[in-house]
Scaffold this active site. Sequence first.
Site, mmCIF file in Angstrom:
data_model
loop_
_atom_site.group_PDB
_atom_site.id
_atom_site.type_symbol
_atom_site.label_atom_id
_atom_site.label_comp_id
_atom_site.label_asym_id
_atom_site.label_seq_id
_atom_site.Cartn_x
_atom_site.Cartn_y
_atom_site.Cartn_z
ATOM 1 N N ASN A 6 -20.880 0.745 -28.306
ATOM 2 C CA ASN A 6 -22.041 1.597 -29.907
ATOM 3 C C ASN A 6 -22.486 -0.334 -30.466
ATOM 4 O O ASN A 6 -21.754 -1.589 -29.611
ATOM 5 C CB ASN A 6 -21.482 1.896 -30.971
ATOM 6 C CG ASN A 6 -21.778 2.073 -32.346
ATOM 7 O OD1 ASN A 6 -23.460 1.083 -32.300
ATOM 8 N ND2 ASN A 6 -21.257 1.481 -33.308
ATOM 9 N N TRP A 7 -23.831 -0.270 -29.645
ATOM 10 C CA TRP A 7 -24.785 -1.693 -29.626
ATOM 11 C C TRP A 7 -24.865 -2.111 -31.554
ATOM 12 O O TRP A 7 -25.134 -3.023 -31.399
ATOM 13 C CB TRP A 7 -25.781 -1.991 -28.708
ATOM 14 C CG TRP A 7 -25.372 -2.093 -27.563
ATOM 15 C CD1 TRP A 7 -24.163 -1.787 -26.557
ATOM 16 C CD2 TRP A 7 -25.918 -2.562 -26.927
ATOM 17 N NE1 TRP A 7 -24.114 -2.746 -25.785
ATOM 18 C CE2 TRP A 7 -25.346 -2.780 -25.239
ATOM 19 C CE3 TRP A 7 -27.553 -2.968 -26.270
ATOM 20 C CZ2 TRP A 7 -25.921 -3.247 -24.138
ATOM 21 C CZ3 TRP A 7 -27.994 -2.908 -25.400
ATOM 22 C CH2 TRP A 7 -27.261 -3.467 -24.153
ATOM 23 N N LYS A 8 -24.901 -1.530 -32.018
ATOM 24 C CA LYS A 8 -25.209 -1.351 -33.289
ATOM 25 C C LYS A 8 -26.148 -1.727 -33.394
ATOM 26 O O LYS A 8 -27.388 -1.572 -32.808
ATOM 27 C CB LYS A 8 -24.466 -2.259 -34.375
ATOM 28 C CG LYS A 8 -22.721 -1.578 -34.165
ATOM 29 C CD LYS A 8 -21.383 -2.105 -34.763
ATOM 30 C CE LYS A 8 -19.938 -1.817 -34.637
ATOM 31 N NZ LYS A 8 -19.477 -1.661 -35.624
ATOM 32 N N HIS A 95 -20.667 7.834 -38.753
ATOM 33 C CA HIS A 95 -20.511 6.178 -38.485
ATOM 34 C C HIS A 95 -19.608 5.968 -39.711
ATOM 35 O O HIS A 95 -21.082 5.112 -41.048
ATOM 36 C CB HIS A 95 -21.510 5.504 -38.104
ATOM 37 C CG HIS A 95 -20.842 4.033 -37.488
ATOM 38 N ND1 HIS A 95 -20.104 2.501 -38.187
ATOM 39 C CD2 HIS A 95 -19.611 3.695 -36.348
ATOM 40 C CE1 HIS A 95 -19.516 1.950 -38.034
ATOM 41 N NE2 HIS A 95 -18.965 2.109 -36.751
ATOM 42 N N GLU A 97 -20.318 3.083 -41.318
ATOM 43 C CA GLU A 97 -20.943 1.903 -41.875
ATOM 44 C C GLU A 97 -22.488 2.444 -42.759
ATOM 45 O O GLU A 97 -22.938 1.880 -43.558
ATOM 46 C CB GLU A 97 -21.805 1.132 -40.763
ATOM 47 C CG GLU A 97 -20.478 -0.379 -40.323
ATOM 48 C CD GLU A 97 -20.516 -0.936 -38.837
ATOM 49 O OE1 GLU A 97 -22.133 -0.397 -37.909
ATOM 50 O OE2 GLU A 97 -19.605 -1.511 -38.281
ATOM 51 N N GLU A 164 -12.243 6.731 -36.517
ATOM 52 C CA GLU A 164 -12.279 5.293 -36.792
ATOM 53 C C GLU A 164 -11.969 4.399 -37.779
ATOM 54 O O GLU A 164 -12.131 5.071 -39.108
ATOM 55 C CB GLU A 164 -14.015 4.531 -36.366
ATOM 56 C CG GLU A 164 -14.656 5.077 -34.928
ATOM 57 C CD GLU A 164 -15.784 3.982 -35.106
ATOM 58 O OE1 GLU A 164 -15.954 3.336 -33.925
ATOM 59 O OE2 GLU A 164 -16.668 4.024 -35.774
ATOM 60 N N GLY A 170 -14.363 -3.806 -36.280
ATOM 61 C CA GLY A 170 -14.690 -5.500 -36.875
ATOM 62 C C GLY A 170 -13.901 -6.181 -37.087
ATOM 63 O O GLY A 170 -14.032 -7.199 -37.093
ATOM 64 N N SER A 201 -11.682 -2.643 -32.948
ATOM 65 C CA SER A 201 -12.151 -3.239 -32.547
ATOM 66 C C SER A 201 -10.923 -3.111 -31.674
ATOM 67 O O SER A 201 -10.195 -3.945 -31.133
ATOM 68 C CB SER A 201 -10.272 -3.861 -33.492
ATOM 69 O OG SER A 201 -11.244 -4.199 -34.835
ATOM 70 N N GLY A 222 -17.358 -1.083 -30.140
ATOM 71 C CA GLY A 222 -18.223 -1.831 -31.127
ATOM 72 C C GLY A 222 -18.541 -3.290 -30.300
ATOM 73 O O GLY A 222 -19.324 -3.285 -29.154
ATOM 74 N N GLY A 223 -18.376 -4.550 -30.580
ATOM 75 C CA GLY A 223 -18.613 -5.943 -31.262
ATOM 76 C C GLY A 223 -18.189 -5.880 -29.237
ATOM 77 O O GLY A 223 -18.954 -6.150 -28.421
HETATM 78 P P1 PGA Z 1 -15.642 -2.452 -33.012
HETATM 79 O O1 PGA Z 1 -16.994 -1.463 -33.896
HETATM 80 O O2 PGA Z 1 -15.301 -2.449 -31.682
HETATM 81 O O3 PGA Z 1 -16.503 -3.376 -33.287
HETATM 82 O O4 PGA Z 1 -14.948 -2.415 -34.359
HETATM 83 C C1 PGA Z 1 -16.435 0.056 -33.334
HETATM 84 C C2 PGA Z 1 -17.236 0.798 -33.474
HETATM 85 O O5 PGA Z 1 -18.023 0.631 -35.491
HETATM 86 O O6 PGA Z 1 -18.388 2.427 -33.417
#
Ligand code: PGA
Length: 240
Positions: A6-8, A95, A97, A164, A170, A201, A222-223
């Site tokens: 997930n590159w956001k 998600h 976010e 999640e 994050g 994470s 993500g990250g």
């Molecule tokens: P993260 O994000 O690995 O940076 O915690 C995961 C996500 O939001 O899908």
Amino acid sequence: MYFIANWKMYGGLNSLNSLHKVNKFLKTFRKKKVVKIIYCPPSTLIRPMSKKLKNLNIEVGAQNCHEQQTYGPFTGSINSIMLKSVGAKYVIIGHSENRQNGETDKLINLKIKSALKAGLKVIFCIGETIKQKRKKITKQVLNKQIKLGLYKIKKNNKILIAYEPVWSIGTGLIPKSNELYDTINFIKKKIRNFKIIYGGSVNPKNIHELKSINNIDGFLIGGASQDPKKFIDIIKKTYN
Ligand code: PGA
């Protein structure tokens, strides 16, 4: 096992070069047949990415979609049919976010229906906040998100559930192994025959711990997914 990147809201055209490394790794990886890699870049990169990945064993997904299938006056929105037309095979929906930005369970349900109708597979995210965890209502929260999110959606293999925990995204924090096992088990019992992946994470350091939890079907990353080295490391270590 699924490994979903997930590159956001990160990445430009030059970030596509990193795919080359992942593909090269995949070619010689002994477990390549059981590894499913999906990249979810920002919408601006779906088309160029899917062109680059043509004939490779990596698929492309989007990070969200509008709930309506037809065109309409919704500035800034993209619907599931438009995503499909540029090469997306999957879409992340629900998600945290976006939930934090006002997406309700009801809206998420409409989005999932729309995506399925357009022929996309869905990565449906659920998870509790730290407040809810402290109040020990994680299971109630997940139960509600599942019930409303999947309202009137028949069981099918087009939906992956991504658990999640919001407090884990994050932050570098992950749930305790026994807690995570228990929560995944709870979800699996609640909705049988769905694949359940974990996100929050995930990184090369904690993957050993995470992979030992044997009821998880993959990871939403993500990250760490923006760095091809870390992403490859996570995949490698999952099988070591
Ligand atoms: P993260 O994000 O690995 O940076 O915690 C995961 C996500 O939001 O899908």
